[in-house]
Design a protein around this motif. Structure first.
Motif, mmCIF file in Angstrom:
data_model
loop_
_atom_site.group_PDB
_atom_site.id
_atom_site.type_symbol
_atom_site.label_atom_id
_atom_site.label_comp_id
_atom_site.label_asym_id
_atom_site.label_seq_id
_atom_site.Cartn_x
_atom_site.Cartn_y
_atom_site.Cartn_z
ATOM 1 N N ALA A 102 38.402 -23.188 -11.867
ATOM 2 C CA ALA A 102 37.274 -23.299 -12.806
ATOM 3 C C ALA A 102 36.143 -22.367 -12.385
ATOM 4 O O ALA A 102 36.062 -21.933 -11.230
ATOM 5 C CB ALA A 102 36.779 -24.747 -12.840
ATOM 6 N N ALA A 103 35.283 -22.093 -13.330
ATOM 7 C CA ALA A 103 34.149 -21.198 -13.069
ATOM 8 C C ALA A 103 33.229 -21.796 -12.015
ATOM 9 O O ALA A 103 32.855 -22.964 -12.100
ATOM 10 C CB ALA A 103 33.368 -20.964 -14.354
ATOM 11 N N PRO A 104 32.852 -20.990 -11.026
ATOM 12 C CA PRO A 104 31.833 -21.457 -10.087
ATOM 13 C C PRO A 104 30.483 -21.470 -10.817
ATOM 14 O O PRO A 104 30.333 -20.831 -11.862
ATOM 15 C CB PRO A 104 31.861 -20.410 -8.974
ATOM 16 C CG PRO A 104 32.459 -19.199 -9.578
ATOM 17 C CD PRO A 104 33.338 -19.645 -10.701
ATOM 18 N N PRO A 105 29.506 -22.179 -10.296
ATOM 19 C CA PRO A 105 28.193 -22.168 -10.953
ATOM 20 C C PRO A 105 27.635 -20.749 -11.023
ATOM 21 O O PRO A 105 27.872 -19.929 -10.139
ATOM 22 C CB PRO A 105 27.327 -23.041 -10.045
ATOM 23 C CG PRO A 105 28.237 -23.677 -9.061
ATOM 24 C CD PRO A 105 29.536 -22.968 -9.072
ATOM 25 N N LYS A 106 26.886 -20.468 -12.094
ATOM 26 C CA LYS A 106 26.285 -19.136 -12.245
ATOM 27 C C LYS A 106 25.185 -18.906 -11.212
ATOM 28 O O LYS A 106 24.957 -17.783 -10.785
ATOM 29 C CB LYS A 106 25.703 -18.968 -13.647
ATOM 30 C CG LYS A 106 26.739 -18.858 -14.721
ATOM 31 C CD LYS A 106 26.083 -18.650 -16.083
ATOM 32 C CE LYS A 106 27.124 -18.607 -17.169
ATOM 33 N NZ LYS A 106 26.541 -18.387 -18.489
ATOM 34 N N THR A 107 24.510 -19.966 -10.837
ATOM 35 C CA THR A 107 23.418 -19.844 -9.876
ATOM 36 C C THR A 107 23.623 -20.808 -8.726
ATOM 37 O O THR A 107 24.353 -21.795 -8.848
ATOM 38 C CB THR A 107 22.055 -20.134 -10.546
ATOM 39 O OG1 THR A 107 22.079 -21.453 -11.079
ATOM 40 C CG2 THR A 107 21.756 -19.133 -11.654
ATOM 41 N N VAL A 108 22.964 -20.499 -7.614
ATOM 42 C CA VAL A 108 23.015 -21.365 -6.430
ATOM 43 C C VAL A 108 21.610 -21.482 -5.857
ATOM 44 O O VAL A 108 20.750 -20.634 -6.100
ATOM 45 C CB VAL A 108 23.970 -20.811 -5.348
ATOM 46 C CG1 VAL A 108 25.414 -20.903 -5.781
ATOM 47 C CG2 VAL A 108 23.620 -19.395 -4.962
ATOM 48 N N GLU A 109 21.407 -22.541 -5.112
ATOM 49 C CA GLU A 109 20.141 -22.726 -4.399
ATOM 50 C C GLU A 109 20.196 -21.902 -3.113
ATOM 51 O O GLU A 109 21.172 -21.960 -2.377
ATOM 52 C CB GLU A 109 19.943 -24.207 -4.050
ATOM 53 C CG GLU A 109 19.779 -25.111 -5.249
ATOM 54 C CD GLU A 109 18.431 -24.948 -5.922
ATOM 55 O OE1 GLU A 109 17.423 -24.815 -5.208
ATOM 56 O OE2 GLU A 109 18.404 -24.953 -7.168
ATOM 57 N N ILE A 110 19.147 -21.147 -2.869
ATOM 58 C CA ILE A 110 19.081 -20.302 -1.676
ATOM 59 C C ILE A 110 17.920 -20.786 -0.806
ATOM 60 O O ILE A 110 16.781 -20.883 -1.272
ATOM 61 C CB ILE A 110 18.862 -18.822 -2.053
ATOM 62 C CG1 ILE A 110 20.005 -18.353 -2.966
ATOM 63 C CG2 ILE A 110 18.762 -17.951 -0.803
ATOM 64 C CD1 ILE A 110 19.757 -17.010 -3.614
ATOM 65 N N ALA A 111 18.240 -21.126 0.447
ATOM 66 C CA ALA A 111 17.211 -21.586 1.379
ATOM 67 C C ALA A 111 16.402 -20.387 1.871
ATOM 68 O O ALA A 111 16.958 -19.355 2.253
ATOM 69 C CB ALA A 111 17.848 -22.312 2.554
ATOM 70 N N GLN A 112 15.100 -20.530 1.842
ATOM 71 C CA GLN A 112 14.195 -19.476 2.294
ATOM 72 C C GLN A 112 13.788 -19.739 3.749
ATOM 73 O O GLN A 112 13.979 -20.842 4.265
ATOM 74 C CB GLN A 112 12.929 -19.450 1.411
ATOM 75 C CG GLN A 112 13.221 -19.210 -0.062
ATOM 76 C CD GLN A 112 13.796 -17.831 -0.319
ATOM 77 O OE1 GLN A 112 13.296 -16.835 0.196
ATOM 78 N NE2 GLN A 112 14.865 -17.783 -1.092
ATOM 79 N N ALA A 113 13.222 -18.759 4.380
ATOM 80 C CA ALA A 113 12.785 -18.884 5.771
ATOM 81 C C ALA A 113 11.702 -19.953 5.922
ATOM 82 O O ALA A 113 11.621 -20.629 6.950
ATOM 83 C CB ALA A 113 12.275 -17.541 6.298
ATOM 84 N N ASP A 114 10.877 -20.137 4.881
ATOM 85 C CA ASP A 114 9.805 -21.134 4.972
ATOM 86 C C ASP A 114 10.286 -22.535 4.568
ATOM 87 O O ASP A 114 9.491 -23.412 4.259
ATOM 88 C CB ASP A 114 8.610 -20.712 4.118
ATOM 89 C CG ASP A 114 8.949 -20.617 2.644
ATOM 90 O OD1 ASP A 114 10.122 -20.874 2.277
ATOM 91 O OD2 ASP A 114 8.047 -20.281 1.853
ATOM 92 N N LYS A 115 11.593 -22.730 4.557
ATOM 93 C CA LYS A 115 12.245 -24.008 4.267
ATOM 94 C C LYS A 115 12.108 -24.454 2.808
ATOM 95 O O LYS A 115 12.343 -25.604 2.484
ATOM 96 C CB LYS A 115 11.767 -25.103 5.223
ATOM 97 C CG LYS A 115 12.111 -24.780 6.658
ATOM 98 C CD LYS A 115 11.865 -25.917 7.582
ATOM 99 C CE LYS A 115 12.233 -25.434 8.972
ATOM 100 N NZ LYS A 115 12.056 -26.368 9.984
ATOM 101 N N THR A 116 11.755 -23.561 1.944
ATOM 102 C CA THR A 116 11.786 -23.848 0.511
ATOM 103 C C THR A 116 13.091 -23.283 -0.041
ATOM 104 O O THR A 116 13.817 -22.558 0.648
ATOM 105 C CB THR A 116 10.593 -23.191 -0.224
ATOM 106 O OG1 THR A 116 10.679 -21.772 -0.049
ATOM 107 C CG2 THR A 116 9.269 -23.711 0.296
ATOM 108 N N THR A 117 13.414 -23.639 -1.264
ATOM 109 C CA THR A 117 14.625 -23.107 -1.888
ATOM 110 C C THR A 117 14.271 -22.409 -3.196
ATOM 111 O O THR A 117 13.318 -22.787 -3.877
ATOM 112 C CB THR A 117 15.651 -24.232 -2.179
ATOM 113 O OG1 THR A 117 15.055 -25.186 -3.033
ATOM 114 C CG2 THR A 117 16.120 -24.896 -0.906
ATOM 115 N N THR A 118 15.053 -21.402 -3.499
ATOM 116 C CA THR A 118 14.924 -20.720 -4.777
ATOM 117 C C THR A 118 16.313 -20.655 -5.413
ATOM 118 O O THR A 118 17.326 -20.865 -4.739
ATOM 119 C CB THR A 118 14.387 -19.278 -4.616
ATOM 120 O OG1 THR A 118 15.294 -18.544 -3.802
ATOM 121 C CG2 THR A 118 13.008 -19.258 -3.999
ATOM 122 N N THR A 119 16.312 -20.380 -6.674
ATOM 123 C CA THR A 119 17.575 -20.251 -7.380
ATOM 124 C C THR A 119 17.932 -18.783 -7.479
ATOM 125 O O THR A 119 17.100 -17.953 -7.825
ATOM 126 C CB THR A 119 17.457 -20.863 -8.796
ATOM 127 O OG1 THR A 119 17.062 -22.227 -8.668
ATOM 128 C CG2 THR A 119 18.767 -20.791 -9.544
#
Length: 160
Positions: free
Chosen positions: A50-67
């Protein structure tokens, strides 16, 4: 499946020479499946790939996450669209019109099997009935086949 510089290239060969029409589903499938198995893409047909998700959560150095964009999605989409194209190119226009709008391999394959599975099953039943009702002289098909099998077994013993 070969990959060059991030691009996914499948070697499916030419689509089946026998285009899918009403009445030849089993022949069409028998011609196309070896190429699909050889390219190791049958998971796209049954949904196990099946298709993997188009986006993933990426952990940043400052411990926040972005898509961000999922690096697995692009190659999966390329593979899926190549198989989709291969299958669409093997359909006669009459069948193509019935599956227009299917934009991934799994949806197309599901639609085709739904369209033709019941036809194939009824043809199998009709063939079984025809074979069961076939006679050779005054023998039913079962008696004739049993006698042939017995004769073939005896012949194999004699030839050894």
């Amino acid at each position: 499946m070969a990959s060059t510089s991030g691009a996914v290239v499948l070697n499916l060969g030419a689509p089946p020479t026998e285009k899918l029409i009403r009445g030849n589903y089993l022949l069409w499938k028998a011609q196309g499946m070896p190429a699909l198995r050889g390219a190791q893409v049958t998971g796209l047909l049954d949904g196990s790939d099946a298709a993997p998700p188009k986006t993933v959560e990426i952990a940043q150095a400052d411990k926040t996450t972005t898509t961000g964009t999922n690096p697995l999605y692009g190659p999966w989409l390329a593979k899926d669209q190549q198989v989709l194209s291969y299958l669409l190119n093997s359909l006669l226009q009459e069948i193509l019109a019935q599956v227009i709008g299917k934009d991934n391999t799994f949806d197309l394959w599901t639609a085709l099997t739904t369209l033709f599975a019941s036809q194939s099953q009824s043809r199998i039943i009709n063939l079984r009935i025809a074979i069961a009702n076939t006679k050779k002289g005054n023998m039913t098909s079962n008696v004739f086949i049993a006698k042939r099998a017995s004769a073939m077994s005896w012949l194999r013993l004699v030839v050894r």
